[in-house]
Enzyme design. Structure first.
Site, PDB file in Angstrom:
ATOM      1  N   ASP A   9      -4.883  -3.933  -0.779  1.00 24.93           N
ATOM      2  CA  ASP A   9      -6.317  -3.586  -1.374  1.00 24.93           C
ATOM      3  C   ASP A   9      -5.197  -3.887  -3.485  1.00 24.93           C
ATOM      4  OD1 ASP A   9      -7.867  -2.939   0.178  1.00 24.93           O
ATOM      5  OD2 ASP A   9      -6.495  -1.398   1.172  1.00 24.93           O
ATOM      6  N   ASP A  32       1.140  -6.460  -1.163  1.00 21.22           N
ATOM      7  CA  ASP A  32      -0.088  -4.807  -0.714  1.00 21.22           C
ATOM      8  C   ASP A  32      -1.115  -6.001  -0.719  1.00 21.22           C
ATOM      9  OD1 ASP A  32      -1.073  -2.602  -0.528  1.00 21.22           O
ATOM     10  OD2 ASP A  32      -1.505  -2.161  -1.842  1.00 21.22           O
TER      11      ASP A  32
END
Length: 246
Positions: A18, A16
């Site tokens: 963020d 991922d």
């Protein structure tokens, strides 16, 4: 387990963006708060109850595609808006309008304050690649490529599945596993041979439902127990804890 802290059968790592690679989760939370508070203050008047940048962010918007975050949070307040169109202006009282307002605030913050990366994550990704594993970034953000370029990390990933790619391929976002599964496919492997690295509960759900070989929760918000409850095989505060680095 290997020197990377992963099962031997793992051939690829899906990260991922963020909260895992970049320190933009707080920037996202602040942009959501400013957006929702302005909307709710006008809508609720004296009954105004502000958006909580920790609790509401974690529960309703973290990790979700932008329109889903708008719908999910507003539904928690008993509010339903018309969908509108992706190109709606940021002052439009629609799902896309509210989402575009948030995105404008986010981009302004990124332009003025820059983007910071988690150095432990960058070193870990470099170690992963040095050990011959392939890598992908999987993000609901339509700004993923710009953020990666801002931190000089675009070349660390063989595959990018972000909000732009998801829209082009009609892939549902997290907590559905489709974006992670697409990344695995593009890397030439299957879910059982991939590790997922996520900080959001929606990302944990995607890892679990997609039956990925290993799911690592990155605890940036003091939610270790929740990350395990949502499917993490292991939870760390920083990817440097997994090893593989000089």
């Amino acid at each position: 387990m290997t020197q990377l802290g992963l099962p031997e059968e793992i051939l690829a790592c899906l990260f991922d963006l963020d909260g895992v690679v970049t320190k933009t989760a707080a920037v996202h939370a602040a942009a959501w708060k400013a957006t929702f508070d302005a909307f709710l203050r006008e809508r609720e008047g004296e009954q105004f109850r502000p958006f909580d940048a920790v609790t509401d962010y974690d529960e309703y918007v973290d990790g979700l595609p932008r329109p889903d975050g708008v719908r999910t949070f507003l539904a928690s307040r008993g509010i339903e808006l018309p969908e509108g169109e992706p190109g709606d202006p940021p002052d439009a009282p629609t799902v896309h309008g509210v989402g575009n307002r948030k995105n404008d605030l986010l981009l302004a913050t990124i332009r003025t304050g820059g983007v910071e990366a988690y150095e432990g994550t960058l070193r870990y990704i470099e170690a992963v690649r040095a050990h011959g594993l392939r890598t992908a970034v999987v993000s609901s953000s339509a700004n993923c490529r710009d953020v990666l370029r801002a931190i000089g990390a675009e070349d660390l990933f063989d595959v990018r599945i972000d909000g732009v790619v998801a829209a082009e391929r009609h892939l549902p976002g997290k907590p559905h596993p489709d974006t992670f599964l697409a990344a695995a496919h593009d890397l030439g492997t299957d879910a059982a041979h991939c590790a997922v690295f996520e900080d959001a509960l929606a990302g944990m759900d995607a890892g679990r439902s997609g039956r990925f070989g290993y799911v690592v929760g990155v605890d940036r918000a003091g939610q270790r127990d929740a990350l395990y409850a949502h499917g993490a095989h292991r939870v760390v505060d920083d990817l440097a804890e997994l090893g593989g680095q000089a």
